[in-house]
Write an enzyme that holds these catalytic residues in place. Structure first.
Site, PDB file in Angstrom:
ATOM      1  N   ILE A 153       8.903   6.427  10.275  1.00  7.85           N
ATOM      2  CA  ILE A 153       9.810   7.691  11.083  1.00  7.85           C
ATOM      3  C   ILE A 153      10.428   8.801  10.734  1.00  7.85           C
ATOM      4  CG2 ILE A 153      10.373   4.500  10.425  1.00  7.85           C
ATOM      5  CD1 ILE A 153      11.625   5.667   7.651  1.00  7.85           C
ATOM      6  N   GLY A 154       9.151   9.469  10.076  1.00  3.91           N
ATOM      7  CA  GLY A 154       9.691  11.146  10.024  1.00  3.91           C
ATOM      8  C   GLY A 154       9.680  11.075   8.215  1.00  3.91           C
TER       9      GLY A 154
ATOM     10  N   ARG B  21      -6.301  11.528  -2.586  1.00  6.43           N
ATOM     11  CA  ARG B  21      -5.892  11.255  -1.527  1.00  6.43           C
ATOM     12  C   ARG B  21      -6.262  12.027  -0.249  1.00  6.43           C
ATOM     13  NH1 ARG B  21      -0.611  12.643   0.095  1.00  6.43           N
ATOM     14  NH2 ARG B  21      -0.149  14.742   1.136  1.00  6.43           N
TER      15      ARG B  21
ATOM     16  N   TYR C 198       8.842   9.013   3.841  1.00  6.07           N
ATOM     17  CA  TYR C 198       8.902   8.263   3.594  1.00  6.07           C
ATOM     18  C   TYR C 198       8.878   6.638   3.475  1.00  6.07           C
ATOM     19  CZ  TYR C 198       6.409  11.860   1.085  1.00  6.07           C
ATOM     20  OH  TYR C 198       5.724  13.306   0.494  1.00  6.07           O
TER      21      TYR C 198
ATOM     22  N   ASP D 218      -5.771   4.075   8.233  1.00  9.41           N
ATOM     23  CA  ASP D 218      -4.448   4.769   8.230  1.00  9.41           C
ATOM     24  C   ASP D 218      -3.400   3.722   8.156  1.00  9.41           C
ATOM     25  OD1 ASP D 218      -3.185   6.270   7.165  1.00  9.41           O
ATOM     26  OD2 ASP D 218      -2.059   7.444   9.068  1.00  9.41           O
ATOM     27  N   ARG D 219      -1.766   3.638   7.705  1.00 11.11           N
ATOM     28  CA  ARG D 219      -1.074   3.106   7.198  1.00 11.11           C
ATOM     29  C   ARG D 219       0.293   3.169   8.514  1.00 11.11           C
ATOM     30  NH1 ARG D 219       3.277   1.640   2.705  1.00 11.11           N
ATOM     31  NH2 ARG D 219       4.156   3.022   3.910  1.00 11.11           N
ATOM     32  N   ASP D 220       0.577   5.093   7.780  1.00 13.02           N
ATOM     33  CA  ASP D 220       2.041   4.640   8.833  1.00 13.02           C
ATOM     34  C   ASP D 220       1.415   5.469   9.564  1.00 13.02           C
ATOM     35  OD1 ASP D 220       3.324   3.742   6.422  1.00 13.02           O
ATOM     36  OD2 ASP D 220       3.547   5.471   5.380  1.00 13.02           O
TER      37      ASP D 220
ATOM     38  N   ASP E 110      -3.536   9.320  12.179  1.00 18.36           N
ATOM     39  CA  ASP E 110      -2.753   9.555  12.890  1.00 18.36           C
ATOM     40  C   ASP E 110      -2.945  11.327  12.126  1.00 18.36           C
ATOM     41  OD1 ASP E 110      -0.944   8.905  10.583  1.00 18.36           O
ATOM     42  OD2 ASP E 110       0.321   9.441  11.641  1.00 18.36           O
TER      43      ASP E 110
ATOM     44  N   GLN F 224       0.042   7.266  -0.367  1.00 18.76           N
ATOM     45  CA  GLN F 224       1.710   7.403  -0.970  1.00 18.76           C
ATOM     46  C   GLN F 224       1.680   7.880  -2.023  1.00 18.76           C
ATOM     47  OE1 GLN F 224       3.312   5.167   0.670  1.00 18.76           O
ATOM     48  NE2 GLN F 224       1.624   4.732   1.942  1.00 18.76           N
TER      49      GLN F 224
END
Length: 170
Positions: A17-18, A99, A20, A8-10, A125, A53
């Site tokens: 950062i809470g 998704r 996008y 996963d990325r973020d 996460d 995304q």
């Protein structure tokens, strides 16, 4: 059959950062990510990013913004990531099988790289990441501070997840 680590990325590769994360200047690769990816690659794993995304569907940014962030990630990690899959949809705008917790991104990569699901891992996460992996027989490792879920294994970050993956290979 080959093996891979789906990422996963973020919150796994870059700072969450809470909101996008689509502006290159706000896209911050987490400490230890480059080293972890190098260790996994040296152990013979394909490295594949699978990321939701939804901001694209919501009109907040475009696929070009996502590509620019992925280019920054590649530059920061020595171009070790072999493929990027992203799901641009969001249920409030459009339904999609890609998704997460849907598994279409994983299914595409499993076929493309001829991967054996039982030899693959997904590091994410969110529980939806774990569910996507489970749907195709890929083991999951939850990372991050949210210990409320009870999901196991659950570790602090990608470096700790890498340790678990490599220990399981021994």
């Amino acid at each position: 059959m080959s093996k891979a680590v789906f990422l996963d990325r973020d919150g796994v590769l870059n700072q969450e950062i809470g909101e996008y994360v689509w502006e290159v200047e706000k896209f911050v690769v987490l400490p230890g990510v480059a080293e972890s990816l190098a260790r996994l690659k040296a152990a013979g794993f394909h490295l594949i990013v699978v990321t939701n995304q939804a901001g694209i569907a919501k009109g907040l940014y475009t696929a070009a913004h996502v590509a620019a962030c992925h280019q920054k990630l590649q530059e920061a990690t020595g171009h070790l990531i072999e493929a990027f899959y992203f799901a641009p949809g969001h249920p409030s705008v459009s339904e999609t099988l890609a998704r997460k917790p849907g598994s279409l991104m994983l299914e595409k990569a499993l076929a493309r790289f001829r991967l054996e699901p039982a030899r693959c891992w997904l590091v994410g996460d969110r529980l939806r990441d774990m569910e996507a992996g489970h749907r195709v027989g890929v083991r999951g490792i939850l990372v991050g501070p949210d210990a409320q879920t009870g999901y196991q294994p659950h570790v602090a970050d990608l470096a700790a997840a890498t340790d678990l993956i490599l220990a399981a290979e021994e």
